[in-house]
Scaffold this active site. Structure first.
Site, PDB file in Angstrom:
ATOM      1  N   HIS A 143       0.844  -1.221   0.000  1.00 26.32           N
ATOM      2  CA  HIS A 143       0.000   0.000   0.000  1.00 26.32           C
ATOM      3  C   HIS A 143       0.863   1.249   0.000  1.00 26.32           C
ATOM      4  CE1 HIS A 143      -3.519  -2.517   1.786  1.00 26.32           C
ATOM      5  NE2 HIS A 143      -3.333  -2.728   0.505  1.00 26.32           N
ATOM      6  N   CYS A 154      -1.495  18.241 -10.926  1.00 24.06           N
ATOM      7  CA  CYS A 154      -0.809  18.108 -12.226  1.00 24.06           C
ATOM      8  C   CYS A 154      -0.135  16.750 -12.393  1.00 24.06           C
ATOM      9  CB  CYS A 154       0.248  19.215 -12.347  1.00 24.06           C
ATOM     10  SG  CYS A 154       1.569  19.085 -11.126  1.00 24.06           S
ATOM     11  N   CYS A 191       1.234  21.937  -4.271  1.00 22.48           N
ATOM     12  CA  CYS A 191       2.254  21.758  -5.304  1.00 22.48           C
ATOM     13  C   CYS A 191       2.826  23.126  -5.699  1.00 22.48           C
ATOM     14  CB  CYS A 191       1.575  21.092  -6.498  1.00 22.48           C
ATOM     15  SG  CYS A 191       2.513  21.087  -8.017  1.00 22.48           S
ATOM     16  N   CYS A 194       1.695  23.885  -9.530  1.00 24.92           N
ATOM     17  CA  CYS A 194       0.331  24.213  -9.988  1.00 24.92           C
ATOM     18  C   CYS A 194      -0.616  24.540  -8.839  1.00 24.92           C
ATOM     19  CB  CYS A 194      -0.232  23.031 -10.780  1.00 24.92           C
ATOM     20  SG  CYS A 194      -0.836  21.714  -9.711  1.00 24.92           S
ATOM     21  N   ASN A 272      -2.165 -13.809  15.149  1.00 24.62           N
ATOM     22  CA  ASN A 272      -3.091 -12.682  15.169  1.00 24.62           C
ATOM     23  C   ASN A 272      -3.979 -12.753  16.408  1.00 24.62           C
ATOM     24  OD1 ASN A 272      -3.749 -10.388  13.362  1.00 24.62           O
ATOM     25  ND2 ASN A 272      -5.821 -11.254  13.437  1.00 24.62           N
ATOM     26  N   GLU A 274      -7.068 -12.430  16.419  1.00 19.20           N
ATOM     27  CA  GLU A 274      -8.354 -13.086  16.079  1.00 19.20           C
ATOM     28  C   GLU A 274      -8.172 -13.924  14.812  1.00 19.20           C
ATOM     29  OE1 GLU A 274     -11.039  -9.934  14.873  1.00 19.20           O
ATOM     30  OE2 GLU A 274      -9.548  -9.126  13.489  1.00 19.20           O
TER      31      GLU A 274
HETATM   32  N1  APR Z   1      -1.371  -8.696  18.395  1.00 20.83           N
HETATM   33  C1  APR Z   1      -1.969  -9.508  17.477  1.00 20.83           C
HETATM   34  N2  APR Z   1      -2.870  -9.066  16.577  1.00 20.83           N
HETATM   35  C2  APR Z   1      -3.202  -7.761  16.618  1.00 20.83           C
HETATM   36  C3  APR Z   1      -2.622  -6.843  17.551  1.00 20.83           C
HETATM   37  C4  APR Z   1      -1.672  -7.377  18.460  1.00 20.83           C
HETATM   38  N3  APR Z   1      -1.056  -6.586  19.365  1.00 20.83           N
HETATM   39  N4  APR Z   1      -3.171  -5.611  17.338  1.00 20.83           N
HETATM   40  C5  APR Z   1      -4.042  -5.748  16.314  1.00 20.83           C
HETATM   41  N5  APR Z   1      -4.065  -7.032  15.886  1.00 20.83           N
HETATM   42  C6  APR Z   1      -4.847  -7.605  14.785  1.00 20.83           C
HETATM   43  C7  APR Z   1      -6.311  -7.245  14.841  1.00 20.83           C
HETATM   44  O1  APR Z   1      -7.021  -8.232  15.586  1.00 20.83           O
HETATM   45  C8  APR Z   1      -6.717  -7.272  13.374  1.00 20.83           C
HETATM   46  O2  APR Z   1      -7.093  -8.575  12.961  1.00 20.83           O
HETATM   47  O3  APR Z   1      -4.353  -7.025  13.589  1.00 20.83           O
HETATM   48  C9  APR Z   1      -5.428  -6.882  12.656  1.00 20.83           C
HETATM   49  C10 APR Z   1      -5.426  -5.434  12.177  1.00 20.83           C
HETATM   50  O4  APR Z   1      -6.429  -5.340  11.191  1.00 20.83           O
HETATM   51  P1  APR Z   1      -6.720  -3.905  10.507  1.00 20.83           P
HETATM   52  O5  APR Z   1      -6.824  -2.869  11.578  1.00 20.83           O
HETATM   53  O6  APR Z   1      -7.868  -4.106   9.559  1.00 20.83           O
HETATM   54  O7  APR Z   1      -5.374  -3.578   9.708  1.00 20.83           O
HETATM   55  P2  APR Z   1      -4.956  -4.162   8.280  1.00 20.83           P
HETATM   56  O8  APR Z   1      -5.441  -5.571   8.108  1.00 20.83           O
HETATM   57  O9  APR Z   1      -3.512  -3.914   8.127  1.00 20.83           O
HETATM   58  O10 APR Z   1      -5.774  -3.187   7.265  1.00 20.83           O
HETATM   59  C11 APR Z   1      -5.556  -3.383   5.897  1.00 20.83           C
HETATM   60  O11 APR Z   1      -6.922  -1.438   5.454  1.00 20.83           O
HETATM   61  O12 APR Z   1      -7.431   0.733   5.987  1.00 20.83           O
HETATM   62  C12 APR Z   1      -6.772  -0.053   5.093  1.00 20.83           C
HETATM   63  O13 APR Z   1      -4.935   0.492   3.770  1.00 20.83           O
HETATM   64  C13 APR Z   1      -5.311   0.255   5.092  1.00 20.83           C
HETATM   65  O14 APR Z   1      -3.416  -1.240   4.951  1.00 20.83           O
HETATM   66  C14 APR Z   1      -4.662  -1.026   5.591  1.00 20.83           C
HETATM   67  C15 APR Z   1      -5.683  -2.077   5.186  1.00 20.83           C
HETATM   68 ZN    ZN Z   2       0.829  20.198  -9.303  1.00 22.63          ZN
END
Ligand code: APR
Ligand code: ZN
Length: 316
Positions: A143, A154, A191, A194, A272, A274
């Protein structure tokens, strides 16, 4: 994922099998898919957790009434109409002095130092994987990142310093007594050519991902070169044989589809808070639910890397 399959994947024996695969050399080309959970203990909130940005907009300097939904913060159409919420949130998120990588970032550094790390696909823009010492060639910022900028007027490249100066100026105004949150407090970078609004090269909803993402899809996931190249690093010599997914909700395409691009015999480990996606549904899946830094410390212990990990964390 069916509850019984998930329960089986959560059984410690699955992770022990994964660790045994690393120790006996049957796992040697690991790809990592990382998200915002990786940087939460560095002080950068994630998006969708209860403490995340999308559920605490006011705390991150954003007037929720300006947005139809939280994701508007990072939506290109919305930004072209109104860049203020993005630059208000950025002031709260990125103005802090350099944050340190987490133990989980240093665990990725150890994977690299052990010659096991094929690639880290990160959705994070904070650059902490690089700060932890993972080489640029092994990191794909799916990302984008905060190292370059573009004028939305521009289309010319713009100096990222314009963005950083605006963010710092906004943060200073917000910190000043009575300056917080007032819409006048947000500085927008323009910018010099522009006068258009400058945006950092991070991928907004509605924008395409950088070419580096499609390159890794091709070379690492869909059409890996066959094994047997004497000049290749072991972690490059053949297809990915394990995937570690960490700290992501797997809610955002196309990154969310990556875990399903691999052959079904590739072992997958989810670290993770969850369960996410469909990880846990395959017999080779292992799931460790809980705090990421603790899970990485436990893995390091099972791999005999504890003193090295602690050394890296201490030096940070
Ligand atoms: N330990 C383990 N897991 C964790 C912890 C932790 N300390 N803190 C957060 N998490 C887990 C959450 O449970 C969740 O499943 O990390 C995950 C974070 O999910 P999001 O907040 O949705 O982040 P991400 O998946 O990176 O989002 C993807 O969404 O908003 C856009 O572009 C943005 O890159 C981002 C994309
Ligand atoms: Zn510009």
């Amino acid at each position: 994922v069916a509850p019984d399959a998930l329960a089986a994947a959560c059984d410690p024996s699955r992770t022990e099998d994964f660790v045994a695969g690393i120790l006996d050399g049957s796992i040697r080309r690991i790809a990592v898919l990382a998200g915002a959970g990786l940087s939460v203990s560095a002080g950068i909130p994630d998006f969708r957790s209860s403490a995340g940005i999308y559920k605490n907009l006011a705390k991150f300097g954003v007037n929720a009434s300006e947005l139809e939904r939280p994701e508007d913060l990072f939506c290109i159409e919305f930004f072209r109409e109104n860049p203020e919420p993005f630059y208000a949130a950025s002031a709260m998120l990125f103005a802090k002095d350099a944050t340190k990588p987490t133990p989980s970032h240093f665990f990725l550094r150890l994977l690299h130092e052990k010659g096991l790390l094929r690639r880290v696909l990160t959705q994070n823009i904070d650059g902490l994987e690089l700060a932890a010492g993972v080489p640029q060639s092994r990191v794909v910022q799916c990302h984008g990142g905060m190292t370059a900028a573009t004028c939305t007027g521009c289309g010319r490249p713009a100096d990222i310093a314009l963005v950083n100066d605006a963010i710092q100026a906004t943060a200073a105004r917000m910190a000043a007594p009575g300056g917080g949150g007032a819409s006048g407090a947000v500085v927008i970078p323009h910018c010099p050519a522009c006068g258009g609004v400058v945006k950092p090269n991070i991928t907004f909803f509605g924008e395409d991902l950088p070419p580096s993402f499609y390159r890794t899809l091709h070379h690492d996931f869909l059409h890996p070169s066959p094994a047997g190249d004497p000049d290749a690093d072991p972690c490059d010599d053949g297809p990915i044989d394990a995937l570690i997914v960490m700290g992501t909700s797997l809610q955002v395409a196309p990154v969310s589809s990556v875990p399903q691009l691999l052959p079904k015999d590739v072992r997958r480990l989810l670290l993770n808070m969850e369960p996410v996606g469909e990880i846990g549904s395959l017999p080779g899946d292992a799931v460790v639910l809980g705090d990421l830094d603790s899970s990485c410390a436990k893995l390091a212990e099972q791999l005999g890397w504890t003193s090295e990990l602690e050394g890296l964390v201490r030096e940070a």
